[in-house]
Design an enzyme around this catalytic site. Structure first.
Site, PDB file in Angstrom:
ATOM      1  N   HIS A   1     -13.371 -49.728   5.083  1.00  0.00           N
ATOM      2  CA  HIS A   1     -13.784 -49.416   3.711  1.00  0.00           C
ATOM      3  C   HIS A   1     -12.506 -49.173   2.902  1.00  0.00           C
ATOM      4  O   HIS A   1     -11.485 -48.746   3.456  1.00  0.00           O
ATOM      5  CB  HIS A   1     -14.630 -48.147   3.764  1.00  0.00           C
ATOM      6  CG  HIS A   1     -15.239 -47.721   2.466  1.00  0.00           C
ATOM      7  ND1 HIS A   1     -14.528 -47.025   1.511  1.00  0.00           N
ATOM      8  CD2 HIS A   1     -16.478 -47.852   1.978  1.00  0.00           C
ATOM      9  CE1 HIS A   1     -15.330 -46.753   0.488  1.00  0.00           C
ATOM     10  NE2 HIS A   1     -16.519 -47.246   0.743  1.00  0.00           N
TER      11      HIS A   1
ATOM     12  N   ASP B   1     -12.472 -42.688  10.385  1.00  0.00           N
ATOM     13  CA  ASP B   1     -13.399 -42.658   9.255  1.00  0.00           C
ATOM     14  C   ASP B   1     -14.806 -42.687   9.848  1.00  0.00           C
ATOM     15  O   ASP B   1     -15.300 -43.734  10.259  1.00  0.00           O
ATOM     16  CB  ASP B   1     -13.132 -43.878   8.356  1.00  0.00           C
ATOM     17  CG  ASP B   1     -14.185 -44.042   7.277  1.00  0.00           C
ATOM     18  OD1 ASP B   1     -15.178 -43.292   7.283  1.00  0.00           O
ATOM     19  OD2 ASP B   1     -14.011 -44.944   6.422  1.00  0.00           O
TER      20      ASP B   1
ATOM     21  N   GLN C   1     -19.916 -43.557   8.386  1.00  0.00           N
ATOM     22  CA  GLN C   1     -21.150 -44.273   8.749  1.00  0.00           C
ATOM     23  C   GLN C   1     -21.584 -43.983  10.178  1.00  0.00           C
ATOM     24  O   GLN C   1     -22.571 -44.553  10.648  1.00  0.00           O
ATOM     25  CB  GLN C   1     -20.954 -45.791   8.565  1.00  0.00           C
ATOM     26  CG  GLN C   1     -20.678 -46.221   7.147  1.00  0.00           C
ATOM     27  CD  GLN C   1     -21.897 -46.078   6.224  1.00  0.00           C
ATOM     28  OE1 GLN C   1     -23.027 -45.911   6.657  1.00  0.00           O
ATOM     29  NE2 GLN C   1     -21.652 -46.133   4.924  1.00  0.00           N
TER      30      GLN C   1
ATOM     31  N   LYS D   1     -24.221 -38.878   3.115  1.00  0.00           N
ATOM     32  CA  LYS D   1     -24.741 -39.945   3.991  1.00  0.00           C
ATOM     33  C   LYS D   1     -25.510 -39.353   5.173  1.00  0.00           C
ATOM     34  O   LYS D   1     -26.062 -40.077   5.988  1.00  0.00           O
ATOM     35  CB  LYS D   1     -23.590 -40.810   4.500  1.00  0.00           C
ATOM     36  CG  LYS D   1     -22.884 -41.572   3.368  1.00  0.00           C
ATOM     37  CD  LYS D   1     -21.845 -42.501   3.929  1.00  0.00           C
ATOM     38  CE  LYS D   1     -20.847 -42.965   2.904  1.00  0.00           C
ATOM     39  NZ  LYS D   1     -21.396 -43.819   1.852  1.00  0.00           N
TER      40      LYS D   1
ATOM     41  N   CYS E   1     -17.356 -52.000  -1.131  1.00  0.00           N
ATOM     42  CA  CYS E   1     -16.014 -51.392  -1.033  1.00  0.00           C
ATOM     43  C   CYS E   1     -15.311 -51.847   0.237  1.00  0.00           C
ATOM     44  O   CYS E   1     -14.594 -51.045   0.880  1.00  0.00           O
ATOM     45  CB  CYS E   1     -16.082 -49.870  -1.093  1.00  0.00           C
ATOM     46  SG  CYS E   1     -16.807 -49.253  -2.601  1.00  0.00           S
TER      47      CYS E   1
HETATM   48  N1  C6P Z   1     -19.631 -46.120   1.652  1.00  0.00           N
HETATM   49  C1  C6P Z   1     -21.524 -47.526   1.105  1.00  0.00           C
HETATM   50  O1  C6P Z   1     -22.469 -47.860   0.390  1.00  0.00           O
HETATM   51  P1  C6P Z   1     -17.291 -41.236   0.094  1.00  0.00           P
HETATM   52  O2  C6P Z   1     -17.574 -42.078  -1.124  1.00  0.00           O
HETATM   53  O3  C6P Z   1     -15.945 -40.589   0.028  1.00  0.00           O
HETATM   54  O4  C6P Z   1     -18.396 -40.297   0.411  1.00  0.00           O
HETATM   55  O5  C6P Z   1     -17.268 -42.250   1.331  1.00  0.00           O
HETATM   56  C2  C6P Z   1     -16.415 -43.351   1.320  1.00  0.00           C
HETATM   57  C3  C6P Z   1     -16.652 -44.199   2.532  1.00  0.00           C
HETATM   58  C4  C6P Z   1     -15.662 -44.235   3.508  1.00  0.00           C
HETATM   59  N2  C6P Z   1     -15.825 -44.933   4.626  1.00  0.00           N
HETATM   60  C5  C6P Z   1     -16.939 -45.625   4.877  1.00  0.00           C
HETATM   61  C6  C6P Z   1     -17.079 -46.366   6.170  1.00  0.00           C
HETATM   62  C7  C6P Z   1     -17.973 -45.638   3.933  1.00  0.00           C
HETATM   63  O6  C6P Z   1     -19.075 -46.321   4.174  1.00  0.00           O
HETATM   64  C8  C6P Z   1     -17.813 -44.931   2.718  1.00  0.00           C
HETATM   65  C9  C6P Z   1     -18.850 -44.986   1.647  1.00  0.00           C
HETATM   66  C10 C6P Z   1     -20.730 -46.299   0.720  1.00  0.00           C
HETATM   67  O7  C6P Z   1     -21.217 -48.156   2.096  1.00  0.00           O
HETATM   68  C11 C6P Z   1     -20.289 -46.350  -0.703  1.00  0.00           C
HETATM   69  S1  C6P Z   1     -19.140 -47.621  -1.005  1.00  0.00           S
END
Ligand code: C6P
Length: 414
Positions: free
Chosen positions: A131, A208, A211, A234, A372
């Site tokens: 991401h 990270d 997910q 999430k 993203c």
């Molecule tokens: N992915 C998706 O629809 P934040 O925005 O900081 O809570 O998370 C960012 C992020 C980082 N790593 C991974 C693997 C992610 O999936 C995400 C967020 C969302 O897939 C929004 S783009």
């Protein structure tokens, strides 16, 4: 010896759904089919009520006041930290830093570990399926430090090449930063093995986990990583709250990140001394209500059971993969053997955004776009995909609704 068969409670998906107010909504005259959980999962009443109770009865600032409300707010906030520690099996509350989310957590590591350790010519290793939150902070850091960003390739299934990864690790590699689960493809990395390779070479490891955390039990000590980042929204909690797990032995060596209140012990115009862990990394008034909500989400997930959730979602993934594959012209992007419960796909002759809009007209919420993860889109040579991402409350019946709505939408858009 008697054979002990564990009692397997029935997974009451309809009962679970009933606890989510947003799932009772109708959208454009249809019952909502919410399949955008990878972006943000909905919140159960238990989370909404915990936040509301905090706001109504206990709201105050933390770590500052001697008065009752401040002490209650502090107890709730620090109580939530303890819940997070238990949830991911960290060794101590000192290893749990509250942040805004995964993005901020990774930026914190890049801004502290990265800035203090990286020398010109050093290397940071990431993978192709990251991401943007696990690409851009490292890119910015490498630019500042004169270091190199190295990218581990993946294959057409979306499997990250372990041998290529091992070959990339060298004497200049200082940091490895990898997704546990890809948001665009669903690939689950065998992250423990990836971490072990780096650790054996003394390389810092950042995971990270945005997910991964909603879908499987995470044990940071068993994984052996130095850092593990995730977001509350999430995992059925509020937005604006997330966690950076950091192994204490590493966190204790890092320079502070943001300066301000709460992260200090003493301040004079000549010299400031730092607070102890983890507050040293929590400058300013934190998101107290968010932490309380995250703690409630963790309690609630504990009642449902991560193993039960994982089993239910594995069934949804298998069913969705089988059903969507029957739609002519639909190609699933991301076919790794180990996947989390999401399906990304393209449809010949139909733009994902048009598809998403038509599905919404039928009350079906999916995500369309590059998620993203633009390098992933580039790799598969597509501008965007449509992504249905499942949660503990989704059902096979909803996958049938998606299938029928997709079939109609494709007929209309082609
Ligand atoms: N992915 C998706 O629809 P934040 O925005 O900081 O809570 O998370 C960012 C992020 C980082 N790593 C991974 C693997 C992610 O999936 C995400 C967020 C969302 O897939 C929004 S783009």
């Amino acid at each position: 010896m008697a054979l002990i068969v564990p009692l397997r409670r029935e997974y009451d998906v309809l009962g679970l759904r009933g606890q989510f107010p947003a799932l009772q909504r109708r959208i454009n005259g249809r019952a909502l089919t919410y399949l955008d959980n990878g972006a943000s999962a909905q919140q159960p009443a238990a989370v909404i009520e915990a936040v509301s109770d905090y706001s109504r009865n206990h709201h105050s600032n933390v770590h500052r006041g001697v008065h009752t409300l401040s002490q209650e707010a502090t107890a709730l906030f620090e109580g939530a930290r303890g819940k997070v520690r238990g949830f991911i099996n960290a060794a101590s509350d000192r290893e749990i830093v509250f942040v805004r989310g995964t993005t901020e957590a990774i930026n914190l590591v890049a801004g502290t570990l990265g800035r203090s350790r990286l020398q010109p010519g050093d290397e940071v290793v990431i993978s192709w399926l990251e991401h943007h939150a696990n690409i851009v902070p490292w890119q910015m850091l490498c630019e500042q430090a004169g270091a190199q960003l190295r990218v581990v390739p993946m294959d057409r299934r979306g499997v990250v090449d372990f041998d290529a990864y091992r070959a990339l690790l060298g004497p200049r590699t200082k940091i490895v930063a990898l997704a546990h689960v890809s948001n665009a493809l669903g690939t689950v990395l065998p992250i423990r093995e990836f971490i072990a390779e780096a650790r054996a070479r003394g390389i810092a490891t950042v995971v990270d986990g945005a997910q991964a955390v909603p879908h499987q039990r995470i044990d940071v000590q068993a994984l052996g990583c130095d850092f593990y980042a995730f977001s509350g929204h999430k995992m059925y909690g509020p937005t604006g709250i997330g966690v950076l797990y950091a192994r204490e032995a590493v966190l204790a060596t890092l320079p502070p990140w943001q300066g301000g209140g709460d992260m200090i012990l003493t301040v004079s115009f000549t010299r400031t001394t730092w607070n102890s862990l983890p507050w040293r990394f929590e400058a300013g008034t934190p998101n107290i209500a968010g932490a309380v909500g995250l703690g409630a989400a963790i309690d609630w997930l504990g009642q449902v059971g991560m193993e039960a959730i994982a089993a239910h979602e594995a069934d949804l993934l298998a069913f969705a993969t089988e059903r969507l594959a029957t739609i002519p012209g639909l190609t699933i992007i991301g076919t790794a053997p180990d996947k989390a419960s999401l399906v990304s796909f393209t449809v010949d002759g139909v733009h994902p955004h048009d598809l998403g809009t038509v599905l919404d007209a039928e009350g079906v919420a999916v995500r369309t776009g590059h998620h993203c993860a633009m390098p992933v889109m580039e790799f598969f040579d597509v501008p965007a995909t449509t992504r249905a991402s499942f949660a503990l409350y989704n059902t096979r019946a909803e996958i049938e609704i998606l299938h029928a709505a997709l079939t109609r939408a494709i007929g209309m858009l082609r």
